[in-house]
Design a protein around this motif. Structure first.
Motif, PDB file in Angstrom:
ATOM      1  N   VAL A 115       0.876  -1.100  -0.166  1.00 35.07           N
ATOM      2  CA  VAL A 115      -0.089   0.085   0.014  1.00 35.07           C
ATOM      3  C   VAL A 115       0.982   1.211  -0.062  1.00 35.07           C
ATOM      4  N   MET A 116       1.993   1.063   0.591  1.00 34.71           N
ATOM      5  CA  MET A 116       3.147   2.316   0.706  1.00 34.71           C
ATOM      6  C   MET A 116       3.629   2.478  -0.603  1.00 34.71           C
ATOM      7  N   THR A 117       3.646   1.463  -1.529  1.00 32.02           N
ATOM      8  CA  THR A 117       4.641   1.710  -2.881  1.00 32.02           C
ATOM      9  C   THR A 117       4.231   3.017  -3.536  1.00 32.02           C
ATOM     10  N   PRO A 118       4.908   3.603  -4.695  1.00 35.66           N
ATOM     11  CA  PRO A 118       4.538   4.681  -5.377  1.00 35.66           C
ATOM     12  C   PRO A 118       3.684   4.450  -6.552  1.00 35.66           C
ATOM     13  N   GLU A 119       3.738   3.051  -6.836  1.00 33.81           N
ATOM     14  CA  GLU A 119       2.897   2.386  -8.065  1.00 33.81           C
ATOM     15  C   GLU A 119       1.399   2.499  -7.384  1.00 33.81           C
ATOM     16  N   HIS A 120       1.212   2.126  -6.316  1.00 31.57           N
ATOM     17  CA  HIS A 120      -0.097   1.913  -5.726  1.00 31.57           C
ATOM     18  C   HIS A 120      -0.432   3.310  -5.545  1.00 31.57           C
ATOM     19  N   GLU A 121       0.015   4.092  -4.877  1.00 31.77           N
ATOM     20  CA  GLU A 121      -0.445   5.730  -4.768  1.00 31.77           C
ATOM     21  C   GLU A 121      -0.604   6.417  -6.031  1.00 31.77           C
ATOM     22  N   LYS A 122       0.030   5.814  -7.255  1.00 30.27           N
ATOM     23  CA  LYS A 122      -0.133   6.467  -8.420  1.00 30.27           C
ATOM     24  C   LYS A 122      -1.599   6.035  -9.073  1.00 30.27           C
ATOM     25  N   GLN A 123      -1.669   4.818  -8.816  1.00 23.85           N
ATOM     26  CA  GLN A 123      -3.126   4.189  -9.440  1.00 23.85           C
ATOM     27  C   GLN A 123      -4.149   4.665  -8.638  1.00 23.85           C
ATOM     28  N   THR A 167      -4.358   7.515  -7.234  1.00 25.92           N
ATOM     29  CA  THR A 167      -4.613   9.095  -7.523  1.00 25.92           C
ATOM     30  C   THR A 167      -5.137   9.297  -8.883  1.00 25.92           C
ATOM     31  N   ALA A 168      -4.779   8.316  -9.706  1.00 25.92           N
ATOM     32  CA  ALA A 168      -5.557   8.455 -11.104  1.00 25.92           C
ATOM     33  C   ALA A 168      -6.773   7.897 -11.100  1.00 25.92           C
ATOM     34  N   GLY A 169      -7.513   7.377 -10.257  1.00 22.18           N
ATOM     35  CA  GLY A 169      -8.806   6.900  -9.965  1.00 22.18           C
ATOM     36  C   GLY A 169      -9.046   5.501 -10.588  1.00 22.18           C
ATOM     37  N   ALA A 170      -8.183   4.909 -10.957  1.00 21.83           N
ATOM     38  CA  ALA A 170      -8.425   3.571 -11.527  1.00 21.83           C
ATOM     39  C   ALA A 170      -8.819   2.680 -10.499  1.00 21.83           C
ATOM     40  N   ARG A 171      -9.476   1.480 -10.977  1.00 23.43           N
ATOM     41  CA  ARG A 171      -9.859   0.513 -10.003  1.00 23.43           C
ATOM     42  C   ARG A 171      -8.693  -0.370  -9.425  1.00 23.43           C
ATOM     43  N   CYS A 177      -7.763   1.338  -2.049  1.00 22.24           N
ATOM     44  CA  CYS A 177      -7.435   2.770  -2.135  1.00 22.24           C
ATOM     45  C   CYS A 177      -7.620   3.438  -0.954  1.00 22.24           C
ATOM     46  N   LYS A 178      -8.226   2.885  -0.114  1.00 13.58           N
ATOM     47  CA  LYS A 178      -8.566   3.682   1.317  1.00 13.58           C
ATOM     48  C   LYS A 178      -8.041   2.913   2.506  1.00 13.58           C
TER      49      LYS A 178
END
Length: 403
Positions: free
Chosen positions: A213-221, A223-227, A247-248
């Motif tokens: 959950v703390m990885t940048p890839e997960h945060e980027k997804q 933020t982009a609103g992807a499922r 995401c939450k």
């Protein structure tokens, strides 16, 4: 003897009912541990109808409303909440204490059928204990707070999170309704839920699945609103309604929290000596005459000009009655001529109508003498007739001229 025994039994049941209604229910919980207490309607139903099962054999299922407050206070403690969806549902007291202490809670049940009231006392003693250092909060979208608070549902969610955390030493720290966190009220349709936040804690550090959950890839997804789906090998929800929203998900490491700032030091309350007081100089004088011209004189001049224009239009541009009459005189004369012609036509029509009625009357009554107007030598003004003239001369008219 039978009557005496029934009376003693009745008094005994009443005393037990009164003592049971005022009995205290005690709990001892540590700080930071989730507390849940279910308000069972059956328990309060027995308080309302204690003898109905023994004598009448009637079993009631009355709607009830629960109201709770701290003793000698109007509300509950800030960490404790009450929820009840419907009068035919059980109520729940839930929350997580944040500081040690003792709270005496008064529980009132109002019977909506008979409007009776029952009162129970709940004593909650909170003891000091160290907080769990590693905590994580998850959002469950397809749940509501009343469906999560029963202990059986909490165990199901806890088992799934234990697999996700890869440890059995896991405790539920808090459960919060999404509406209390600023969530939107869902539509009253099937498949729409309020959602709940479940926070758990453990002495063991986060697992590899949680660390993703703390990885940048997960945060980027996110933020982009992807499922965002569960990472590979990290989907442990056995019941679809208990699946979390990745995401939450938030992780809390209490071991790395910054220490609280020190409390401010209390001074003597007397200002230090700083020399004599030097007041500021007066501001420079200002000329307000231009402002007066703009705010008063200019609007006044505009108002006077508008009044003059209005007076000119109302009084100086009027034609007068005589001028209008002279201009409209041909039209008036033409109108008068038309009126005279119309009156002549109406009189002629009225005369024809009267003669027609007279002829119809004569046709209906043939035995009466002929009208005077058909007699020879008839005088229409006097109504007298002259004797007929016996002459065959064609120059003599049949009806003499009126005198």
């Amino acid at each position: 003897m039978a009557g005496y025994g029934s009376r003693v039994f009745f008094l005994t049941v009443c005393a037990v009912s009164l003592l049971g209604a005022n009995a205290e229910i005690k709990f001892t919980i540590p700080v930071g541990k989730f507390f849940t207490y279910e308000l069972l309607r059956e328990t309060f139903q027995n308080d309302f109808e204690p003898l109905s099962k023994l004598y009448a054999g009637r079993l009631y299922d009355d709607p009830m409303i629960f109201k709770c407050n701290r003793q000698n206070f109007p509300d509950l403690p800030e960490w404790l909440r009450l929820t009840q969806r419907h009068p035919f549902d059980n109520g729940f007291l839930y929350g997580t204490p944040t500081s040690p202490g003792k709270s005496i809670i008064e529980i009132y049940a109002i019977n909506k059928r008979s409007y009776e009231t029952a009162r129970h006392i709940l004593v909650i003693k909170v003891t000091a204990e160290k907080m769990l250092p590693y905590q994580a909060e998850f959002f469950i979208k397809l749940r509501e707070i009343e469906k999560v608070l029963p202990s059986s549902v909490q165990d199901e969610i806890k088992q799934d999170l234990q697999k996700l955390w890869d440890t059995e030493a896991l405790e539920i720290v808090n459960i919060t309704n999404a509406l209390d966190r600023g969530g939107r009220v869902p539509l009253p349709l099937a498949g729409h839920f309020e959602g709940v936040y479940v926070k758990v804690g453990s002495e063991q550090y986060f697992s590899q699945c949680l660390m993703r959950v703390m990885t940048p890839e997960h945060e980027k997804q996110c933020t982009a609103g992807a499922r965002v789906r569960a990472p590979g090998g990290c989907n442990f929800c056995t019941i679809p309604s208990n699946c979390i929203t990745w995401c939450k998900t938030e992780l809390f490491d209490l071991t790395k929290q910054e220490p609280a700032p020190p409390a401010p030091t209390m001074g003597s309350g007397i200002l230090e000596a700083g020399g004599e007081f030097d007041p500021p100089e007066s501001p420079p004088s200002r000329d307000f005459f231009p402002d007066y011209i703009v705010t008063v004189i200019v609007p006044l001049i505009l108002a006077i000009i508008l009044c003059i224009l209005l007076a000119y239009v109302m009084f100086c541009r009027r034609e007068g009655v005589e001028k209008k009459e002279r201009k409209n005189k041909p039209a008036v004369e033409k109108h008068n001529v038309l009126c005279v012609l119309i009156r002549i036509q109406l009189y002629h029509h009225h005369t024809i109508h009267g003669n027609t009625d007279e002829l119809r009357t004569m046709a209906g009554n043939r035995g009466v003498p002929p009208p005077l107007s058909t007699m020879p030598m008839f005088n229409s003004r006097t109504g007298e007739g002259a004797p007929p003239l016996h002459s065959d001369s064609p120059t003599i008219p049949l009806i003499m001229a009126q005198q």
